[in-house]
Motif scaffolding. Sequence first.
Motif, PDB file in Angstrom:
ATOM      1  N   ALA A  46      21.018  86.218  71.827  1.00  0.00           N
ATOM      2  CA  ALA A  46      19.196  85.748  70.200  1.00  0.00           C
ATOM      3  C   ALA A  46      18.548  86.974  69.885  1.00  0.00           C
ATOM      4  N   ILE A  47      18.816  87.942  70.784  1.00  0.00           N
ATOM      5  CA  ILE A  47      17.481  89.067  70.747  1.00  0.00           C
ATOM      6  C   ILE A  47      18.619  90.444  70.056  1.00  0.00           C
ATOM      7  N   TYR A  48      19.878  89.866  70.492  1.00  0.00           N
ATOM      8  CA  TYR A  48      20.329  91.088  69.638  1.00  0.00           C
ATOM      9  C   TYR A  48      20.684  90.955  68.009  1.00  0.00           C
ATOM     10  N   LYS A  70      11.670 101.955  75.525  1.00  0.00           N
ATOM     11  CA  LYS A  70      10.511 102.611  76.478  1.00  0.00           C
ATOM     12  C   LYS A  70       9.658 101.089  77.487  1.00  0.00           C
ATOM     13  N   GLN A  71       9.553 100.111  76.664  1.00  0.00           N
ATOM     14  CA  GLN A  71       8.718  98.815  77.116  1.00  0.00           C
ATOM     15  C   GLN A  71       9.301  98.000  78.571  1.00  0.00           C
ATOM     16  N   PHE A  72      10.770  97.840  78.008  1.00  0.00           N
ATOM     17  CA  PHE A  72      11.527  96.754  78.943  1.00  0.00           C
ATOM     18  C   PHE A  72      12.261  97.636  79.665  1.00  0.00           C
ATOM     19  N   SER A  73      12.805  98.742  79.834  1.00  0.00           N
ATOM     20  CA  SER A  73      13.460  99.153  80.020  1.00  0.00           C
ATOM     21  C   SER A  73      12.939  98.936  81.809  1.00  0.00           C
ATOM     22  N   PRO A  74      11.710  99.672  81.697  1.00  0.00           N
ATOM     23  CA  PRO A  74      11.029 100.042  83.941  1.00  0.00           C
ATOM     24  C   PRO A  74      11.704  98.731  84.256  1.00  0.00           C
ATOM     25  N   MET A  75      11.867  97.622  84.049  1.00  0.00           N
ATOM     26  CA  MET A  75      11.344  96.320  84.266  1.00  0.00           C
ATOM     27  C   MET A  75      13.188  95.851  84.618  1.00  0.00           C
ATOM     28  N   ARG A  83      22.783  98.137  79.753  1.00  0.00           N
ATOM     29  CA  ARG A  83      23.598  97.956  79.097  1.00  0.00           C
ATOM     30  C   ARG A  83      22.244  96.923  77.655  1.00  0.00           C
ATOM     31  N   LEU A  84      20.928  97.660  77.965  1.00  0.00           N
ATOM     32  CA  LEU A  84      20.090  97.828  76.912  1.00  0.00           C
ATOM     33  C   LEU A  84      20.316  99.107  76.435  1.00  0.00           C
ATOM     34  N   GLN A  85      20.566 100.048  76.873  1.00  0.00           N
ATOM     35  CA  GLN A  85      21.382 101.135  76.435  1.00  0.00           C
ATOM     36  C   GLN A  85      22.026 101.459  75.465  1.00  0.00           C
ATOM     37  N   LYS A  86      22.957 100.753  76.007  1.00  0.00           N
ATOM     38  CA  LYS A  86      24.209 100.582  74.806  1.00  0.00           C
ATOM     39  C   LYS A  86      23.956  99.352  73.660  1.00  0.00           C
ATOM     40  N   LEU A  87      23.016  99.090  74.058  1.00  0.00           N
ATOM     41  CA  LEU A  87      22.648  98.010  72.629  1.00  0.00           C
ATOM     42  C   LEU A  87      21.524  98.583  71.825  1.00  0.00           C
TER      43      LEU A  87
END
Length: 94
Positions: A46-48, A70-75, A83-87
């Motif tokens: 959904a976010i994608y 930057k805001q979400f990766s530390p969590m 996976r987020l980096q790939k997206l």
Amino acid sequence: MKDFASYQSKKPSEENAQKTADEWVNQAKAVAGKYEGKSENDLIKAIYAQAVEGKRNGTLTNEQIDAFYKQFSPMLDGAKRKRLQKLVAELKKM
């Protein structure tokens, strides 16, 4: 600069990018709330999809995507961060 109180550390374009990124983060949180209890894959899809739409219609920039990361990766743990980096990489290629 007239005095220290009038000093702004961010450039206006950076402030606008951060403001829009914050708005996008708030939208992502709203989507996350809507998908509470559903699978992680459903949430990511959904976010994608929302991000793809933003890239296509020109309302989401690479700077905003970076700010989101930057805001979400530390969590996230290592696997989820990758996976987020790939997206993020896929979105920035659009």
